[in-house]
Design an enzyme around this catalytic site. Structure first.
Site: not given
Length: 362
Positions: A46, A69, A205, A293, A298
Site C-alpha cells: 500500500e 495492517c 543451491l 531438496e 531427508v
C-alpha cells in the site's frame, strides 16, 4: 483483485517475514498506481502504491490482496495511510491472521469513514500466502518437497551415498526441467538439504537463471554435528547468499565459530530429528516458504513427518536400474503420496521430462 494477487505472487520468496501483498489503486475506472511488498517485507504494498500515486490517490479505490495492517512498527499503519491519502473505498481479499492486525485494519478504515469490503477472491489469496498463514497459526513455514527422479524412481546412478542420496551423475533431468527448478527456488524463502547432499554433491543451491540471480533463497543445511566442510561451495559463498546450518547443542563450539567467521549462521536445536522443533525454529526466524531438496533420507523424513504441503516431482524418461539409489527407500512414489493424502493437481511436459505437482489434503 486478480491483478493484485498476481503482483503479490511475483514477490513470493523475497518478502519474508511479511506476507507478499499486491495493491492496485483505481480512479474513474483507470489504474493509477500499483505496488507490491518490497524485498524483506518493507515498505508494504500500500505504501509503494500510494507513493507512486501521490495526490492523485484522492478519491480512488484500493484493491489489496490482504487486509491492510493496523499496527505501527517501523512504518505507519497502512490502514491509516490509505485513509489519510483520501482513498474512498478499500476492497481486500481476506483478513490478516496476524493478531496485531486481524480485523483491526478493516475496523480502523471504517472508523475513518472509508467504505470497506472484504472476501473478494478470498480462497485464491489464502492459497497464495499459505506460508504466512502457517507461520502465524501453526508455527512453521509452508513446505514444498522437490523430487527429481528417473522413470523408475531413482535419484542416483549408483548407491554411492545412501545417507544423503547424492547423485553420482550430475543431473538426471534435462535443462528445461532444471531451469523450472531454479524458478521454484526463487519463489521460496529458503531451501533445505541434509549433510549427505553436501558431502555427495557439493551443490551451490542458487538461482542461476538470467534475471533471477538476486532471488536465491537462504540455503539451509541440516547437520546435527557440524560436519559440513568449510571448503564446500555453500560455506565459501555464505557472504554472497545466506547460509544457515541447523545443528545440535552438543556440536563443538570451536567449529561453530569457524563457520560464523565465514558468514554462516548457526541455528541450534535440541534434536535435528525433531522436525517439528526444527520448523518452529525456522518460523521464529521469519521463514514462510521452505523448499526441501535433499536426498533420500531427508525426503523420507519430511514426508513421514506429515508437514509437507506440496510435492513437485520431476521425472526423466530414463531408467537407472536396480543398482541405482531409490528416492524413497525403494517405495513406489505415487503410491506413497496417495497413502499420505496427496492429490495430483497438475501434470506438464517440460522438454523430455514430466513435472507432476501434488498438494496435501490436510
Amino acid at each position: 483483485m486478480a491483478a493484485a494477487l498476481e503482483l503479490a505472487r511475483e514477490g513470493l520468496g523475497s518478502s519474508w517475514p511479511n506476507p507478499s501483498v499486491g495493491c492496485m489503486l483505481v480512479k474513474d475506472g483507470q489504474l493509477i498506481a500499483k505496488g507490491q511488498t518490497s524485498k524483506t517485507g518493507r515498505p508494504h504494498a500500500e505504501q509503494n502504491a500510494l507513493a507512486l500515486a501521490g495526490e492523485n490517490a484522492i478519491g480512488s479505490l484500493a484493491y489489496v490482496s490482504l487486509e491492510p495492517c493496523a499496527h505501527v512498527g517501523e512504518t505507519s499503519a497502512c490502514a491509516d495511510l490509505l485513509a489519510g491519502a483520501g482513498i474512498v473505498k478499500c476492497i481486500y481479499a481476506l483478513e490478516d491472521p496476524d493478531p496485531r492486525v486481524s480485523g483491526r485494519g478493516g475496523e480502523s478504515m471504517r472508523k475513518s469513514g472509508m467504505e470497506v469490503q472484504s472476501g473478494l477472491l478470498e480462497d485464491e489469496a489464502r492459497d497464495l500466502n499459505q506460508g504466512f498463514f502457517l507461520r502465524i497459526k501453526k508455527k512453521r513455514p509452508m513446505i514444498t518437497l522437490k523430487l527429481a527422479t528417473s522413470s523408475d524412481g531413482k535419484i542416483a546412478a549408483s548407491a554411492v551415498s545412501a545417507a544423503g542420496g547424492g547423485t553420482k551423475e550430475k543431473w538426471i533431468t534435462g535443462r528445461l526441467a532444471r531451469e523450472q527448478g531454479h524458478y521454484m527456488r526463487a519463489s521460496h524463502d529458503a531451501i533445505l538439504v541434509g549433510l549427505g547432499t553436501i558431502l555427495a554433491d557439493d551443490p551451490t543451491l542458487t538461482c542461476r537463471i538470467p534475471g533471477s540471480e538476486n532471488r536465491s533463497p537462504v540455503r539451509i543445511i541440516l547437520d546435527s554435528s557440524l560436519k559440513t566442510p568449510v571448503a564446500s561451495k555453500l560455506v565459501q559463498t555464505a557472504d554472497k547468499v545466506p547460509v544457515w546450518i541447523i545443528s545440535e547443542k552438543a556440536a563443538n563450539e570451536k567449529a561453530s565459530k569457524k563457520y560464523q567467521g565465514m558468514g554462516v549462521k548457526i541455528l541450534t536445536v535440541p534434536d535435528c530429528r525433531d522436525l517439528a522443533g526444527v520448523l518452529a525454529h525456522l518460523a521464529e526466524e521469519g521463514l514462510t516458504r521452505l523448499m526441501v531438496e535433499g536426498g533420500a533420507k531427508v525426503s523420507e523424513s519430511f514426508l513421514a513427518s506429515g508437514f509437507v504441503d506440496h510435492v513437485a516431482w520431476f521425472r526423466a524418461p530414463v531408467e537407472l536400474g536396480d543398482d541405482a539409489l531409490p528416492a524413497l527407500g525403494g517405495k513406489d512414489i505415487a503410491l506413497v503420496l496417495r497413502q499420505r493424502g496427496f492429490r495430483r493437481i497438475s501434470s506438464e511436459k517440460i522438454g523430455n521430462d514430466v513435472l507432476e505437482k501434488f498438494s496435501a489434503t490436510h
